[in-house]
Scaffold this motif. Structure first.
Motif: not given
Lengths: 282, 103
Positions: A75-85, A114-120
């Motif tokens: 799970a990606i946390e979208g609230a932290y740095q836009g969910g950036s990888m 996979i929980l995608f919450e990301t700007g890449g």
């Protein structure tokens, strides 16, 4: 559909943080986090650039069971740095997927969600983030030979950049109305194509092109759900029951190329035109 | 970005650990673990510089007002207001002392 009583009964999935989202999809009591926040595997690059780190680098790796079978939820946390990888978060996802594939080779049927919450990619970590995303792509392609890899884009960040390719590689994709899915984010397209063609502040327009409803109608995703934990869980169970598809969406490049050939580049793309092309070709 | 450290008198070590919040805009992450008996330490990393006295005031109000278990606290802050800081710390202690499942 906008029935008040029904709305109040719903348990929002979008409002949950990454950790709670992962917990909600796993069988009750089976959640066990790997490389959790107290292991403090944080980004070694952000502090040097004056950016505050998060103890889990914005990625939750949760081991557990789904419908009684071994599973891992990323799970990606979208609230932290836009969910950036970045390097660490990306390696957590890639490593977990690789271990899941390894499990399958040893007879343990571990499947992944996979929980995608990301700007890449995380721009501050540049090539290391991109390399991690490439590893995620390879790991999804490996694991989906044994088990379905289920992707969820719930919103509100959506899924863009290299991670939209990861989403496209999944066996099944689930979205909500809040979700957006696209290779480039709206502001990037506006900057490249001009505001006349793509106004990133025109929210109804953006959602009409990249929103969950449009992506479902264009057959680019497999389920379009209300924002409800129960519905999300039921859909994951259903796709797991179906098993890995004989042919993945990303194996249909000939069909996609045929669709592309029917695009009239002289005309401004409209949501209905896009739907019509994909509905006919996919 | 600024790093700040504080210590406060406390009771016996806390028995578990807890996590509250995310490092999102206007929010913060609080990690609480058992500390050495008698002392609570707080290590703050914040994106906003020059707010040391405000942090000291807020933390004193939360951690020195009532006797709390000794805790090692790490805070990663992304511009949270004092009210949010207080709620997140209280949330972490609630998980530590209450029915609290482990993060």
């Amino acid at each position: 559909m906008m029935n008040t009583a029904e709305l109040l009964k719903r348990e929002s999935f979008i409002e949950l943080g990454a950790r709670e989202r992962a917990r909600s999809l796993l069988d009750p009591g089976s959640f066990r986090e790997l490389i959790g926040p107290f292991d403090r595997l944080t980004s070694p690059w952000l502090a040097a650039q004056g950016v505050v780190t998060q103890a889990d680098d914005g990625v939750v790796v949760a081991r557990g069971r789904i419908a009684g079978q071994p599973a891992v939820v990323l799970a990606i946390e979208g609230a932290y740095q836009g969910g950036s990888m970045g390097e660490v978060g990306g390696a957590k996802i890639a490593g977990a997927l690789e271990l899941a594939a390894e499990d399958n080779r040893r007879g343990i049927p571990t499947r992944a969600v996979i929980l995608f919450e990301t700007g890449g990619v995380r721009l501050q970590e540049a090539n290391l983030g991109l390399a991690a995303i490439a590893e995620i792509h390879a790991a999804i392609a490996d694991l989906r030979r044994y088990q379905p890899v289920i992707g969820i884009v719930a919103g509100t960040v959506g899924c863009f950049g290299g991670m939209s390719i990861a989403a496209g590689l999944c066996s099944y994709l689930i979205v909500t109305r809040e979700a957006r899915l696209g290779l480039n984010g709206p502001q990037v397209i506006e900057q490249e194509a001009g505001i006349e063609e793509y106004d990133s502040r025109d929210r109804p327009f953006i959602w009409s092109i990249t929103g969950g409803e449009q992506r479902f109608a264009s057959k680019l995703v497999d389920a379009y759900l209300e924002d409800d934990v129960g519905a999300m869980r039921a859909s994951v169970h259903e796709f797991i029951r179906m098993g890995a598809p004989a042919r993945h969406r990303s194996d249909r490049e000939a069909d996609f190329l045929a669709c592309m050939e029917r695009v009239d580049a002289a005309e401004q793309a409209r949501p209905e035109t896009v739907r019509a092309i994909y509905q006919k070709g996919l | 970005m600024e790093q700040l450290n504080f210590t406060f008198p406390a009771l016996d070590p806390a028995s578990g650990r807890a996590l509250a919040g995310v490092v999102g805009s206007g929010d913060l992450e609080v990690l609480a673990e058992p500390g050495a008996a008698g002392t609570t330490t707080v290590s703050v990393t914040t994106s906003v510089t020059g707010m040391g006295r405000v942090w000291e005031a807020v933390l004193t109000r939360v951690l020195a007002a009532t006797p709390l278990p000794a805790t090692k606290i790490e805070i990663n802050d992304f511009g949270a207001t004092p009210g949010v800081v207080r709620m997140r710390i209280e949330q972490a202690f609630e998980e530590l002392t209450g029915s609290g499942r482990e993060a």
